[in-house]
Design an enzyme around this catalytic site. Structure first.
Site, PDB file in Angstrom:
ATOM      1  N   ASP A  47     -10.255  -4.917  -4.924  1.00 28.46           N
ATOM      2  CA  ASP A  47     -10.432  -6.318  -5.267  1.00 28.46           C
ATOM      3  C   ASP A  47      -9.367  -6.817  -6.239  1.00 28.46           C
ATOM      4  O   ASP A  47      -8.788  -6.053  -6.998  1.00 28.46           O
ATOM      5  CB  ASP A  47     -11.813  -6.542  -5.876  1.00 28.46           C
ATOM      6  CG  ASP A  47     -12.012  -5.744  -7.163  1.00 28.46           C
ATOM      7  OD1 ASP A  47     -11.680  -4.542  -7.162  1.00 28.46           O
ATOM      8  OD2 ASP A  47     -12.475  -6.319  -8.166  1.00 28.46           O
ATOM      9  N   GLU A  48      -9.137  -8.105  -6.200  1.00 26.04           N
ATOM     10  CA  GLU A  48      -8.399  -8.860  -7.209  1.00 26.04           C
ATOM     11  C   GLU A  48      -6.989  -8.346  -7.480  1.00 26.04           C
ATOM     12  O   GLU A  48      -6.489  -8.400  -8.599  1.00 26.04           O
ATOM     13  CB  GLU A  48      -9.203  -8.919  -8.511  1.00 26.04           C
ATOM     14  CG  GLU A  48     -10.522  -9.668  -8.361  1.00 26.04           C
ATOM     15  CD  GLU A  48     -11.277  -9.821  -9.650  1.00 26.04           C
ATOM     16  OE1 GLU A  48     -11.967 -10.843  -9.822  1.00 26.04           O
ATOM     17  OE2 GLU A  48     -11.210  -8.903 -10.500  1.00 26.04           O
ATOM     18  N   VAL A  49      -6.326  -7.853  -6.452  1.00 26.21           N
ATOM     19  CA  VAL A  49      -4.905  -7.549  -6.585  1.00 26.21           C
ATOM     20  C   VAL A  49      -4.131  -8.858  -6.520  1.00 26.21           C
ATOM     21  O   VAL A  49      -4.266  -9.620  -5.563  1.00 26.21           O
ATOM     22  CB  VAL A  49      -4.443  -6.578  -5.483  1.00 26.21           C
ATOM     23  CG1 VAL A  49      -2.931  -6.436  -5.483  1.00 26.21           C
ATOM     24  CG2 VAL A  49      -5.106  -5.218  -5.675  1.00 26.21           C
TER      25      VAL A  49
END
EC number: 3.2.1.52
Length: 636
Positions: free
Chosen positions: A445-447
């Site tokens: 997530d959230e790269v």
């Protein structure tokens, strides 16, 4: 004794560039303060272009801020240093969004600063607090989640528990386990099951019924006995847990709850996956607390525990091949590699689980019919790893070439480096030995979409593989990680971003749909098996009311207990799509949860609302009944 106090005031504006955080550091001690700097942690962060007023300089890493006063400032006893930051990354919406903790450094000494709650203009201090009605119930039974069928003809209040009428060792052991669970959760209440006859007890008989599912059960009540029919060992435990709940309800609130006299309860769970996630990176919880949470999950018949063991803020799992992950990467604050974050700023804060701790927790969970899903969050959220082992970064990649949404610079493992995969092979090998569950959760997530674009090694990889952007690089990375897990006999679970950049073959892959409600349907249309866990409804860190005084985050909006309870995870799915919806999950993210009091206020009763969504068919749910029972729910 604290001699310094930090007050903070939020001044909104039409744009975040003009929004201000005004602060006042007051010396409440007896000695002057000079040649000092102030550090604090706050979720309302200064932007990189922020303008200081009455201060000389500042440094920020994610939520950590260090600010130097104007040169020569001396703070005499009783005096305040007032300064301001103009230009913020995100708006403040609630009282805990300001400084959570802080410290002053002077002459090499660390002095704790007491931080008061963030203040706001009067127009923002409006709205609702957390609201839970008294509720009402037609059936005087304390059971949560509610069964699929309750057909009780009459009730009674002249019994106090159950006598086990069996000599089968397995039945006796099961009743003893549920007694122990009840005792751990409610040490002041009588145990529900006795093993010798006594007055005022109903006789409990057991019958295994192959027609029932392994996790299904029925309870047939008569004037002198109750018969527990179960499809398997799990169903027997669930039936016993329901009997224990009924007994506890009668003990605690006899004016509200009764024992059945005649009739039948028939039950089995709606979804196979009824999970709860716990973030222990932001705020560490020791093994005792984790086991307490597992007991609560068992009480409401949830059966999966996702253990979020790593993040930017700390690595919590002992890996013997990489001992520095826990000797160094598990701590933050003064004297450590990592800056303070999210509270406890003045101390070296952290902790980790030894492999013996993990085995103990996993065994405890297994005894409660709960699978433990470990999560190592990669490739992003890896500041703790990369600070511990700098060689794992591309040395030619410029520092701070990208930042995560939380403000961490260059925090993602590099998919073009052999060192990355060698590290993961050893980490996953040790995890495979510790965790018997079929899945390992790898985050995903959230790269940030600018990640790695300044890395020469990734640029070469992109050219060689024909990869067009960061998400396609991540998809390549996920494919390799999936191969590592397959070689260890494990399947990949991840957050919904694993599907980005072309994703990976859905076969055997399980994704958590968290960003918005529509993602559940979108992932299912791509062929993935999905767990529904939308931030708007099932994230326990979301604020429960619009009022400034209510603690919590609000990036996904407000999730009142009633809204959490009412959300229908299968809404909009076709019949075929419903087959790929494996279940639901509550997520406990702990940025705000610096104490058990805040934890309990934010998590309960919403956790039990998610449990009922996972267990009870929609037509049998009743918000007023749920609220009526909520006063008896256990807490951490």
């Amino acid at each position: 004794m604290t001699s310094l106090v930090l007050d903070s005031f939020y001044q909104p504006a039409e744009t975040l560039k003009d929004a201000r955080l005004e602060l006042a550091l007051t010396n409440v001690g007896s000695k002057p303060l000079k040649a000092f700097s102030l550090a604090y942690t706050a979720l309302t962060r200064a932007s990189a272009e922020a303008v200081l007023e009455n201060a000389d300089s500042f440094r920020r890493v994610a939520n950590f801020h260090e600010i130097a006063p104007v040169k020569g400032l001396e703070l005499q006893p009783g005096e305040s240093w007032r300064f301001a930051i103009k230009g913020l990354v995100n708006p403040a919406r609630h009282r805990l969004d300001g400084p959570k903790s802080g410290y002053v450094t002077a002459n090499g000494n660390i002095m704790e600063v007491q931080c008061t709650d963030l203040k706001a203009p009067v127009e923002l201090i409006t709205g609702d607090r957390k609201i839970l009605p008294d509720g009402r119930a037609t059936d005087p039974l304390h059971i949560v989640p509610w069964p699929q069928s309750v057909e009780i003809d009459a009730y009674r209040d002249d019994v106090s528990g159950f006598h086990i009428a069996t000599t089968t060792p397995e039945d006796l052991a099961a009743a003893s386990r549920i007694n122990a669970l009840s005792a751990r959760l409610f040490s002041n209440a009588p145990l529900p099951f006795l093993f010798t006859e006594s007055s005022n007890l109903l006789t409990l008989e057991f019958h295994e019924d192959p027609r029932l599912a392994n996790d299904g059960y029925t309870l047939d009540w008569s004037a002198r006995s109750v018969t527990l029919r179960h499809g398997g060992a799990v169903g027997r435990d669930y039936g016993l847990t329901v009997l224990a709940q009924i007994s506890y309800g009668v003990y605690c609130a006899p004016e509200r709850f009764k024992f059945p006299m005649t009739g039948t309860i028939a039950d089995a769970p709606r979804f196979a996956w009824r999970g709860t996630h716990l973030d222990v990176s932001r705020h560490f919880r020791d093994a005792k607390d984790v086991k307490r949470l597992l007991d609560i999950l068992a009480w409401c018949r949830m059966n999966v525990f996702q253990w979020h063991l790593t993040d930017d803020e700390g690595w919590r799992l002992e890996i013997r091949a990489y001992p520095e992950l826990t000797t160094k990467g598990s701590r933050r604050g003064p004297g450590t590699m990592q800056e303070s974050q999210l509270g406890f700023a003045s101390e070296s804060y952290g902790g980790f689980y030894t492999q013996e701790d993990v085995r103990e927790v996993v065994a405890h969970a297994a005894g409660l019919n709960i699978d433990v899903l470990p999560e190592i969050d990669i490739p992003g959220h890896c500041t703790a790893v990369l600070k511990t082992y700098p060689y794992m970064a591309d040395q030619a990649e410029p520092p701070e070439s990208y930042h995560s949404i939380q403000g961490y610079p260059n925090n993602a493992l590099n998919p073009a480096m052999d060192e990355t995969y060698g590290f993961l092979e050893k980490v996953f090998a040790e995890m495979a030995d510790l965790f018997p569950f079929e899945f390992v959760h790898i985050g995903g997530d959230e790269v940030d979409d600018r990640s790695w674009l300044s890395s020469p090694k990734v640029q070469r990889l992109m050219e060689e593989r024909g990869l067009g952007d960061t998400m396609e690089v991540q998809a390549y990375f996920m494919g390799r990680v999936r191969g590592i897990l397959k070689s260890l006999g494990k399947n990949l679970a991840g957050w919904d971003e694993v599907s980005h950049g072309g994703g990976i073959d859905p076969d055997g892959v399980l994704l958590m749909a968290w960003q918005k409600q529509e993602v559940t349907r979108e992932l299912i249309e791509q062929g993935y098996e999905v767990i529904c866990t939308p931030g708007q409804n099932y994230y326990m860190d979301m604020v429960q009311g619009t009022c400034w005084q209510e603690p919590g985050a609000s990036w996904a909006g407000v999730a009142t207990p009633e809204e959490t309870y009412a959300y229908e995870p299968a809404a909009g799915l076709s019949s075929a799509g419903k087959d790929l919806l494996r279940g639901v999950q509550a997520c406990i993210w702990c940025e705000h949860m610096t104490s058990n009091e805040i934890f309990n206020h934010m998590v309960f009763p919403r956790l039990f609302a998610v449990a009922e969504a996972g267990w009870t068919q929609p037509e049998h749910k009743d918000w007023q009944r749920f609220a009526y029972q909520s006063a008896l729910f256990p807490a951490l």
